[in-house]
Enzyme design. Structure first.
Site, PDB file in Angstrom:
ATOM      1  N   HIS A  11       0.760  -1.097  -0.078  1.00  0.00           N
ATOM      2  CA  HIS A  11      -0.234   0.168   0.015  1.00  0.00           C
ATOM      3  C   HIS A  11       0.960   1.277  -0.071  1.00  0.00           C
ATOM      4  CE1 HIS A  11       0.745   1.003   4.249  1.00  0.00           C
ATOM      5  NE2 HIS A  11       0.834  -0.402   4.511  1.00  0.00           N
ATOM      6  N   GLU A  89      -1.761  -6.651   7.805  1.00  0.00           N
ATOM      7  CA  GLU A  89      -0.427  -6.443   8.443  1.00  0.00           C
ATOM      8  C   GLU A  89      -0.252  -7.061   9.548  1.00  0.00           C
ATOM      9  OE1 GLU A  89       2.503  -5.948   8.208  1.00  0.00           O
ATOM     10  OE2 GLU A  89       2.768  -3.729   8.171  1.00  0.00           O
TER      11      GLU A  89
END
Length: 207
Positions: A11, A89
């Protein structure tokens, strides 16, 4: 048989990346720079002539937003997208939301470094990199890899540590090697795979 193509994108910069905060499963969006990075990733992939068949992302907005922007830039917003927390994550537990300098003051520089850079020592209430891999790898093997091996051009927009799991298995890296691997925000990495899932070639589109 179509080419077996897999593209990984971390990202773009998030609001908490900018503030130097541990993020983990917290859910900040992209900064203006992060939006630009994601659009640039889409532009680079468009220049390479990519037409994706399927995309995967986490359930966190910074990865979802990155994927949306990449697909918009490509003009491919209609493809199937699968979202799963397996691609989230690493969970930083009690560190999440703390400035990295604050964490060092609270626990000490050495301890925070161990949590950040060791393979199997988790922070309080969180995951080690080993834990993250244990969550991410089965999803990759069961859900993502079969698409690639069928010849579907596959895009994954996720996070530094969840993508490390994919890189570790693709490139057959040791825990020590994967700890040293940094993935730049918004930089596509293109893998061409052989039929046995080994890597035929790799192209990093960073900068």
């Amino acid at each position: 048989m179509s080419e077996r193509l897999l593209v990984l994108v971390r990202h773009g910069q998030s609001e908490w990346n900018l503030k130097n905060l541990f993020t983990g499963w917290k859910d900040p969006d992209l900064t203006e720079l992060g939006v630009t990075e994601a659009k640039d990733a889409g532009r680079k992939l468009k220049e390479q002539g990519f037409a994706f068949d399927i995309a995967f992302t986490s359930v966190l907005i910074r990865a979802e937003h990155t994927l949306d922007l990449v697909l918009e830039e490509l003009g491919q917003t209609g493809i199937p997208v699968r979202k799963d927390l397996a691609l989230n994550e690493r969970d930083y537990g009690d560190l999440a939301g703390l400035n990295k300098d604050e964490a060092r003051k609270k626990w000490g520089e050495e301890q925070v470094l161990i949590w950040r850079r060791s393979y199997d020592v988790p922070p309080p209430g969180g995951e080690s990199l080993k834990d993250t891999l244990a969550r991410t790898l089965p999803y990759f093997v069961q859900e993502i890899l079969p698409c690639v091996l069928r010849g579907e051009c596959t895009l994954v927009a996720a996070h530094g540590n969840s993508l490390r799991a994919l890189v570790m298995v693709l490139e057959k890296l040791s825990p020590e090697q994967i700890l040293k691997r940094e993935l730049a925000t918004g930089a596509p990495v293109i893998y061409r795979l052989n039929a046995d899932a080994t890597v035929a070639s790799k192209l990093d589109l960073a900068a």
